[in-house]
Enzyme design. Structure first.
Site, PDB file in Angstrom:
ATOM      1  CD  GLU A   1       1.447  -5.495   5.680  1.00  0.00           C
ATOM      2  OE1 GLU A   1       2.258  -6.406   5.928  1.00  0.00           O
ATOM      3  OE2 GLU A   1       0.724  -5.469   4.665  1.00  0.00           O
TER       4      GLU A   1
ATOM      5  CD  GLU B   1      -2.471  -7.419   2.969  1.00  0.00           C
ATOM      6  OE1 GLU B   1      -2.108  -6.278   2.607  1.00  0.00           O
ATOM      7  OE2 GLU B   1      -3.072  -7.634   4.036  1.00  0.00           O
TER       8      GLU B   1
ATOM      9  N   GLY C   1       0.422  -5.005   0.817  1.00  0.00           N
ATOM     10  CA  GLY C   1      -0.754  -5.041  -0.054  1.00  0.00           C
ATOM     11  C   GLY C   1      -0.481  -5.739  -1.385  1.00  0.00           C
TER      12      GLY C   1
ATOM     13  CB  ALA D   1      -0.873  -0.016   1.243  1.00  0.00           C
TER      14      ALA D   1
HETATM   15  N1  COA Z   1       4.607   3.097  -0.576  1.00  0.00           N
HETATM   16  C1  COA Z   1       4.990   4.259  -1.123  1.00  0.00           C
HETATM   17  N2  COA Z   1       6.125   4.397  -1.840  1.00  0.00           N
HETATM   18  C2  COA Z   1       6.866   3.298  -2.017  1.00  0.00           C
HETATM   19  C3  COA Z   1       6.514   2.042  -1.473  1.00  0.00           C
HETATM   20  C4  COA Z   1       5.317   1.964  -0.719  1.00  0.00           C
HETATM   21  N3  COA Z   1       4.882   0.826  -0.198  1.00  0.00           N
HETATM   22  N4  COA Z   1       7.463   1.135  -1.803  1.00  0.00           N
HETATM   23  C5  COA Z   1       8.374   1.799  -2.536  1.00  0.00           C
HETATM   24  N5  COA Z   1       8.025   3.092  -2.670  1.00  0.00           N
HETATM   25  C6  COA Z   1       8.735   4.166  -3.384  1.00  0.00           C
HETATM   26  C7  COA Z   1       9.933   4.660  -2.602  1.00  0.00           C
HETATM   27  O1  COA Z   1       9.530   5.605  -1.640  1.00  0.00           O
HETATM   28  C8  COA Z   1      10.764   5.262  -3.701  1.00  0.00           C
HETATM   29  O2  COA Z   1      10.207   6.511  -4.063  1.00  0.00           O
HETATM   30  P1  COA Z   1      11.174   7.781  -4.343  1.00  0.00           P
HETATM   31  O3  COA Z   1      12.062   7.351  -5.469  1.00  0.00           O
HETATM   32  O4  COA Z   1      10.234   8.878  -4.705  1.00  0.00           O
HETATM   33  O5  COA Z   1      11.928   8.006  -3.080  1.00  0.00           O
HETATM   34  C9  COA Z   1      10.517   4.319  -4.869  1.00  0.00           C
HETATM   35  O6  COA Z   1       9.298   3.645  -4.585  1.00  0.00           O
HETATM   36  C10 COA Z   1      11.599   3.271  -5.031  1.00  0.00           C
HETATM   37  O7  COA Z   1      11.747   2.567  -3.806  1.00  0.00           O
HETATM   38  P2  COA Z   1      13.140   2.417  -3.037  1.00  0.00           P
HETATM   39  O8  COA Z   1      12.827   2.184  -1.596  1.00  0.00           O
HETATM   40  O9  COA Z   1      14.052   3.553  -3.367  1.00  0.00           O
HETATM   41  O10 COA Z   1      13.706   1.079  -3.715  1.00  0.00           O
HETATM   42  P3  COA Z   1      14.739   0.044  -3.073  1.00  0.00           P
HETATM   43  O11 COA Z   1      15.160  -0.844  -4.174  1.00  0.00           O
HETATM   44  O12 COA Z   1      15.776   0.737  -2.282  1.00  0.00           O
HETATM   45  O13 COA Z   1      13.862  -0.817  -2.010  1.00  0.00           O
HETATM   46  C11 COA Z   1      11.916  -2.012  -1.261  1.00  0.00           C
HETATM   47  C12 COA Z   1      12.805  -1.641  -2.457  1.00  0.00           C
HETATM   48  C13 COA Z   1      10.696  -2.762  -1.816  1.00  0.00           C
HETATM   49  C14 COA Z   1      12.689  -2.936  -0.337  1.00  0.00           C
HETATM   50  C15 COA Z   1      11.472  -0.746  -0.504  1.00  0.00           C
HETATM   51  O14 COA Z   1      10.948   0.167  -1.438  1.00  0.00           O
HETATM   52  C16 COA Z   1      10.444  -0.983   0.562  1.00  0.00           C
HETATM   53  O15 COA Z   1      10.758  -1.505   1.624  1.00  0.00           O
HETATM   54  N6  COA Z   1       9.178  -0.559   0.308  1.00  0.00           N
HETATM   55  C17 COA Z   1       8.129  -0.600   1.269  1.00  0.00           C
HETATM   56  C18 COA Z   1       7.625  -2.016   1.475  1.00  0.00           C
HETATM   57  C19 COA Z   1       6.540  -2.050   2.515  1.00  0.00           C
HETATM   58  O16 COA Z   1       6.772  -1.850   3.682  1.00  0.00           O
HETATM   59  N7  COA Z   1       5.314  -2.345   2.066  1.00  0.00           N
HETATM   60  C20 COA Z   1       4.178  -2.515   2.955  1.00  0.00           C
HETATM   61  C21 COA Z   1       3.375  -1.292   3.030  1.00  0.00           C
HETATM   62  S1  COA Z   1       2.018  -1.483   4.159  1.00  0.00           S
END
Ligand code: COA
Length: 259
Positions: A134, A114, A111, A65
């Site tokens: 989460e 999910e 999400g 999400a």
């Molecule tokens: N919500 C909003 N933005 C998200 C996102 C999310 N769930 N997951 C990734 N993004 C965005 C990042 O903020 C970043 O945006 P920016 O370039 O404007 O800063 C972009 O997507 C790229 O992500 P980034 O974190 O730079 O890539 P990465 O390769 O370093 O890491 C992940 C990849 C998937 C490990 C990391 O993005 C992450 O942990 N995301 C969140 C996962 C999460 O907790 N999801 C559950 C949500 S309830």
């Protein structure tokens, strides 16, 4: 207006692609609404026999999400977010009578996992990583993850995945039964189309009833066996049943209309 997804129809298959690659296809509210409309339209379309859902780019199916959207929500807004999302997308997809395959092409987190779990089954690319992170954000899975993950992988594995907030790779997901196959990323969609082509040969009416019946077994207060009896009976009133049984007896291939 549709901004965040792409929907393409070819050969009886509608492929829906979540198209926010710069945000790793994170599900914001607009994307959820657009997905609802696209799934609804594909399900209504008699020509669409199978739906495939995937993410744009090579990195992510859906990274969860959209955290930026809910970080300042209060208790009531948090609950509403989960309720609306479940209604519009996750339960909606689960209950569609058109088969939905998740082509998990990279990160499927929160999400994202999910959504993949709400689909009828999943195929992953070899680079895919899956998890419910989460609790690392101070929240719990809210789009059905606490229910569907234990249903699919068992309670102990689900508890561990949820509590550690960790990710598993595609091979581990395969051994858990979370995905049905792991294939090289460049072959993922073609592989899913191959499965869809097998599904397409069968009666859409019967498949729809089978989905309802399988799902009934996972709903509290619903007797899956009774649902199966009713669905079985309903099939006898369809043109598909007439066609399927007649074609068998005439030693020819059935041409199902979904009626
Ligand atoms: N919500 C909003 N933005 C998200 C996102 C999310 N769930 N997951 C990734 N993004 C965005 C990042 O903020 C970043 O945006 P920016 O370039 O404007 O800063 C972009 O997507 C790229 O992500 P980034 O974190 O730079 O890539 P990465 O390769 O370093 O890491 C992940 C990849 C998937 C490990 C990391 O993005 C992450 O942990 N995301 C969140 C996962 C999460 O907790 N999801 C559950 C949500 S309830």
């Amino acid at each position: 207006m549709i901004f965040n997804i792409l929907s393409e129809f070819q050969g009886g298959i509608t492929t829906i692609t979540i198209n926010r690659p710069k945000k790793l296809n994170a599900l914001n509210i607009d994307t959820i609404k657009e997905l609802h409309k696209a799934f609804k339209a594909a399900d209504k379309d008699i020509e669409t026999r199978v739906i495939i859902i995937t993410g744009s780019g090579e990195k992510a199916f859906v990274a969860g999400a959209d955290i930026s959207e809910f970080s300042n929500f209060d208790v009531a807004k948090g609950a509403k977010l989960a309720e609306k999302g479940q209604e519009l997308l996750f339960n909606f997809v689960q209950d569609l009578s058109t088969p939905v395959i998740a082509a998990v092409n990279g990160f499927a987190l929160g999400g994202g996992l999910e959504l993949a779990m709400a689909c009828h089954f999943r195929v992953a690319s070899d680079n895919a990583k899956m998890g419910l992170p989460e609790v690392s954000l101070g929240v719990i899975p809210g789009y059905g993850g606490t229910q569907r993950l234990p249903q699919i992988v068992g309670k102990g594995r689900a508890m561990e995945m949820i509590m550690t907030a960790g990710m598993i790779n595609s091979e581990q997901a395969l051994s858990y039964g979370l995905v049905n196959y792991v294939v090289p990323q460049e072959e993922l969609l073609e592989f899913c189309v191959g499965i869809a082509n097998k599904i397409k040969k069968n009666s859409p009416k019967a498949i729809g009833e089978a989905i309802k019946s399988v799902n009934a077994g996972f709903k509290s207060g619903v007797n899956g066996y009774k649902k199966e009896i009713k669905g079985f009976g309903k099939c006898f009133g369809t043109e598909d049943f007439k066609e399927g049984t007649t074609a068998f007896l005439e030693k020819r291939k059935a041409e199902f209309t979904g009626k």
